[in-house]
Design a protein around this motif. Sequence first.
Motif, mmCIF file in Angstrom:
data_model
loop_
_atom_site.group_PDB
_atom_site.id
_atom_site.type_symbol
_atom_site.label_atom_id
_atom_site.label_comp_id
_atom_site.label_asym_id
_atom_site.label_seq_id
_atom_site.Cartn_x
_atom_site.Cartn_y
_atom_site.Cartn_z
ATOM 1 N N ARG A 128 0.710 -1.159 -0.226
ATOM 2 C CA ARG A 128 -0.253 -0.171 0.240
ATOM 3 C C ARG A 128 0.913 1.297 0.116
ATOM 4 N NH1 ARG A 128 -2.118 -0.522 5.062
ATOM 5 N NH2 ARG A 128 -3.350 -2.205 3.769
ATOM 6 N N ILE A 129 1.091 0.819 0.918
ATOM 7 C CA ILE A 129 3.419 2.198 0.370
ATOM 8 C C ILE A 129 3.480 3.178 -0.912
ATOM 9 C CG2 ILE A 129 4.678 3.309 1.794
ATOM 10 C CD1 ILE A 129 4.065 1.580 4.687
ATOM 11 N N LEU A 130 3.564 1.208 -0.968
ATOM 12 C CA LEU A 130 4.584 1.564 -2.528
ATOM 13 C C LEU A 130 3.058 2.058 -3.978
ATOM 14 C CD1 LEU A 130 6.202 -1.143 -2.843
ATOM 15 C CD2 LEU A 130 7.278 0.431 -2.265
ATOM 16 N N ALA A 131 1.781 1.455 -3.480
ATOM 17 C CA ALA A 131 1.119 2.038 -4.345
ATOM 18 C C ALA A 131 0.856 3.382 -4.720
ATOM 19 C CB ALA A 131 0.003 1.254 -3.750
ATOM 20 N N ASP A 132 0.847 3.474 -2.916
ATOM 21 C CA ASP A 132 0.375 5.289 -2.497
ATOM 22 C C ASP A 132 1.442 6.126 -3.191
ATOM 23 O OD1 ASP A 132 -1.847 4.702 -1.170
ATOM 24 O OD2 ASP A 132 -1.400 5.080 0.367
ATOM 25 N N ALA A 133 2.922 6.061 -2.856
ATOM 26 C CA ALA A 133 3.571 6.647 -3.865
ATOM 27 C C ALA A 133 4.760 6.256 -5.206
ATOM 28 C CB ALA A 133 5.171 5.791 -2.977
ATOM 29 N N ARG A 134 3.149 5.671 -6.013
ATOM 30 C CA ARG A 134 2.569 5.172 -7.404
ATOM 31 C C ARG A 134 4.238 4.350 -7.664
ATOM 32 N NH1 ARG A 134 -0.580 6.462 -8.886
ATOM 33 N NH2 ARG A 134 -2.700 8.091 -10.107
ATOM 34 N N VAL A 135 4.723 3.714 -7.044
ATOM 35 C CA VAL A 135 6.217 3.072 -7.304
ATOM 36 C C VAL A 135 5.671 1.773 -7.909
ATOM 37 C CG1 VAL A 135 7.815 1.543 -6.267
ATOM 38 C CG2 VAL A 135 7.360 4.260 -5.426
ATOM 39 N N ASN A 136 5.927 1.196 -9.293
ATOM 40 C CA ASN A 136 6.084 0.460 -9.392
ATOM 41 C C ASN A 136 6.730 -0.767 -9.777
ATOM 42 O OD1 ASN A 136 3.555 -1.359 -11.426
ATOM 43 N ND2 ASN A 136 4.525 -0.161 -13.692
ATOM 44 N N ILE A 137 5.651 -1.733 -9.367
ATOM 45 C CA ILE A 137 6.467 -3.143 -8.897
ATOM 46 C C ILE A 137 6.754 -4.016 -9.719
ATOM 47 C CG2 ILE A 137 6.389 -5.360 -6.991
ATOM 48 C CD1 ILE A 137 4.583 -3.446 -5.446
ATOM 49 N N ARG A 138 8.296 -4.835 -10.470
ATOM 50 C CA ARG A 138 7.937 -5.097 -11.533
ATOM 51 C C ARG A 138 8.379 -6.606 -11.368
ATOM 52 N NH1 ARG A 138 9.049 -1.363 -16.128
ATOM 53 N NH2 ARG A 138 8.520 -3.844 -17.080
ATOM 54 N N LEU A 188 11.817 -5.904 -6.942
ATOM 55 C CA LEU A 188 12.601 -4.335 -8.262
ATOM 56 C C LEU A 188 11.305 -3.577 -8.848
ATOM 57 C CD1 LEU A 188 14.128 -4.096 -10.626
ATOM 58 C CD2 LEU A 188 13.675 -5.845 -11.896
ATOM 59 N N VAL A 189 11.837 -2.408 -8.342
ATOM 60 C CA VAL A 189 10.491 -1.209 -8.408
ATOM 61 C C VAL A 189 11.101 0.040 -9.609
ATOM 62 C CG1 VAL A 189 9.515 -1.398 -6.601
ATOM 63 C CG2 VAL A 189 11.271 0.466 -6.721
ATOM 64 N N ASP A 190 10.146 1.029 -10.008
ATOM 65 C CA ASP A 190 11.149 1.670 -11.086
ATOM 66 C C ASP A 190 11.688 3.421 -10.379
ATOM 67 O OD1 ASP A 190 8.588 2.504 -10.466
ATOM 68 O OD2 ASP A 190 7.552 2.792 -11.779
ATOM 69 N N ASN A 191 11.068 2.849 -9.379
ATOM 70 C CA ASN A 191 11.973 3.691 -8.612
ATOM 71 C C ASN A 191 12.531 3.781 -6.982
ATOM 72 O OD1 ASN A 191 12.875 6.149 -7.166
ATOM 73 N ND2 ASN A 191 10.809 7.481 -7.859
ATOM 74 N N CYS A 192 13.858 2.858 -7.536
ATOM 75 C CA CYS A 192 14.095 2.245 -5.892
ATOM 76 C C CYS A 192 14.046 3.359 -5.193
ATOM 77 C CB CYS A 192 15.180 1.714 -6.424
ATOM 78 S SG CYS A 192 16.515 0.646 -4.583
ATOM 79 N N ASP A 193 14.617 4.952 -5.532
ATOM 80 C CA ASP A 193 15.237 5.553 -4.318
ATOM 81 C C ASP A 193 13.914 6.527 -3.459
ATOM 82 O OD1 ASP A 193 17.578 5.731 -4.042
ATOM 83 O OD2 ASP A 193 17.844 6.865 -6.100
ATOM 84 N N LEU A 194 12.316 6.616 -4.057
ATOM 85 C CA LEU A 194 11.769 7.132 -3.192
ATOM 86 C C LEU A 194 10.958 5.810 -2.901
ATOM 87 C CD1 LEU A 194 9.360 8.620 -3.069
ATOM 88 C CD2 LEU A 194 8.401 7.704 -5.461
ATOM 89 N N ALA A 195 11.218 4.493 -2.861
ATOM 90 C CA ALA A 195 10.278 3.644 -2.865
ATOM 91 C C ALA A 195 11.347 3.778 -0.798
ATOM 92 C CB ALA A 195 10.498 2.274 -3.243
ATOM 93 N N CYS A 196 12.451 3.661 -1.589
ATOM 94 C CA CYS A 196 12.787 3.061 -0.229
ATOM 95 C C CYS A 196 12.519 4.208 0.955
ATOM 96 C CB CYS A 196 14.351 3.279 -0.425
ATOM 97 S SG CYS A 196 15.594 1.617 -0.832
ATOM 98 N N GLN A 197 13.028 5.687 0.343
ATOM 99 C CA GLN A 197 12.330 6.749 1.199
ATOM 100 C C GLN A 197 11.390 6.671 1.963
ATOM 101 O OE1 GLN A 197 12.310 10.176 -0.673
ATOM 102 N NE2 GLN A 197 11.715 11.170 0.628
ATOM 103 N N ARG A 198 9.828 6.356 1.023
ATOM 104 C CA ARG A 198 8.667 6.225 1.992
ATOM 105 C C ARG A 198 8.326 5.232 3.215
ATOM 106 N NH1 ARG A 198 5.284 9.602 -1.907
ATOM 107 N NH2 ARG A 198 6.486 11.319 -1.861
ATOM 108 N N LEU A 199 9.230 4.391 2.313
ATOM 109 C CA LEU A 199 9.237 3.359 3.274
ATOM 110 C C LEU A 199 9.489 3.395 4.575
ATOM 111 C CD1 LEU A 199 9.865 -0.326 0.852
ATOM 112 C CD2 LEU A 199 7.537 0.002 1.440
ATOM 113 N N ARG A 200 10.406 3.899 4.097
ATOM 114 C CA ARG A 200 11.293 4.099 6.427
ATOM 115 C C ARG A 200 10.422 5.548 6.377
ATOM 116 N NH1 ARG A 200 16.923 4.059 2.940
ATOM 117 N NH2 ARG A 200 17.181 1.843 3.329
ATOM 118 N N GLU A 201 10.191 6.342 6.116
ATOM 119 C CA GLU A 201 9.580 7.283 6.723
ATOM 120 C C GLU A 201 7.731 6.704 7.311
ATOM 121 O OE1 GLU A 201 9.758 10.792 3.007
ATOM 122 O OE2 GLU A 201 7.463 9.878 3.088
#
Lengths: 142, 430
Positions: A23-33, A49-62
């Motif tokens: 859900r966190i990844l979906a909300d960040a509009r990160v695509n899971i490949r 494996l995602v299309d935006n690794c940095d954004l995914a990490c940042q949001r998950l950590r937040e």
Amino acid sequence: MNAIRLVAVFAENKPGQTARVTRILADARVNIRWTTIANSGSFGVLKFLVDNCDLACQRLREKGLMVSTLRALAVEVPDIPGTLNAVAESLAAEQINLDNTSGFVANNKAILIIETHDLERAKAVLEQKGWRVLSEPELLNI
Amino acid sequence: MFWDPDYETIDRSELERIQLERLQQTVRRVATRVPFYKQKLAEAGVTPDDIRSLNDLRRLPFTTNADLRDNYPNGLLAVDLDNVVRLHTSSGTTGKPKAIFFSAGDINRAADLIARCFIMTGVRKGDVFQNMMTYGLFTGALVMHYGAEKVGCLVIPAGPGNSERQLLLMRDFRTTVIHLTPSYALYFAGFLGKNGVDPKRDLALRRAFVGAEPHTEETRRKIQESLGIEVYNSYGLSEMNGPGVAFECIHKTGMHLWEDHYLMEIVDPQTGEPLPEGATGELVLTTLTREAMPLLRYRTRDVTSVIPGKCPCGRTHRRINRITGRTDDMLIVRGVNIYPQQIERVLMSMPSLGHNYLITLSGLDEMTVKVELAETAFDGSVEHLVQLQNQIVEKLRAEILVKPKVELVQSGTLPVSEGKAKRVVDQRVL
Ligand SMILES: [Zn+2]
């Protein structure tokens, strides 16, 4: 070095944990490949494996999750019987241990994701055998 | 360097001879002067003449916390009130307080033991000692105060609290040694940080004595790092004159317990049976030199163990481990006595783990320990986590002799420990 990055997330093995992460990844509009989930008793590790690794990490950590990035090799191999065995044999011949391996087929291309402690040597061995090691942008554009 | 080299490095055989002599005198005195003990000894069928060796100690009756309350105010006095010069009380959360009396000699001896402790950690005449412990009915501050004066320190009787004033005193008088509780030390370090004070740059602090609250090695490390000083653990209790019963030397490998003044035993808190050396159990103390209020085999309810072997400092008095808990906290799992603090000690020694943990007892004596993973310990590998988990199980099994289940959890998901946090959930259906 053509290594790709995977996002690894620690999760307790209880209902709703995977959904919370995705859900966190979906909300960040990160695509899971691509994804795998490895469980061991009370906990597990989700890998993406995602299309935006940095954004995914940042949001998950937040959101307070424990996150780590892993480096892996993405290898394009022929989609024919015996390929995985050939890859495994050639790495074993060089004493290279595979930590995790998984694969998928997309647009008629067979892709292996290989995690090993010895990325550099593994890459050299694979390329020597004529298999193509993809960079992160190449993989995401398949 | 020693305060009292002859006694601090005394031969064990000579020490035991002195202990026996002093024990015999103590038993004789209470048997004749304290009606409570006269009756207790009669009930146990022991006379002073029966104490012929230190092994006979176990024939003597225990003294408990309840006995002190029941004999309030002066039922345990062994001298006339005329010869008492000081009264302290220890107030419990419930019921009557405990009264502790000192003769002039008692105060002098207690101060002398503190002087040993100070010198043992490197404090000398010329040091400035800021006593940030509570003065008053509580023994903690006054006994240290007297000991510090004996050594020749400049003593600042600051008492606790009022951090602005503490800082002012520290700056203006170049305080080198402080005495305080570990929780206040952590708070004070935070206070300095908030006020832009770098203790290493702006203050002259070199040592802290912390006591009066059980704390972990991790807490010591935090205080040392945040204040840039050496921190020494101090053990004592009001019933035994306050601090200075046992104290760390510069090697910080356990606290030397002054065995020429206190006879120690480690017993099973349930059966009262003495335990072999090195075993964890309840510390029981007998005063050997107290005049006003001698106590036989006092059940401290503090849990510790004797550290085997000699200390490189040369003192022959045996060392006890950091207090790992109170007997009231004890759990019995599969017939084994376990203290939550033993588990805490194991977990805190592993850098891959966070500070919070939860012990759950369920079903038929199943123990599960949930522990938070440290942020930095997660590298994405399930295998590493499984290895870590197995390592924790092994270390715990070695410490508590019961194999628990261990569950690693995300950091920040267990209840945060504040003071006496609830660390144990018992859901057993027995
Ligand atoms: Zn020592």
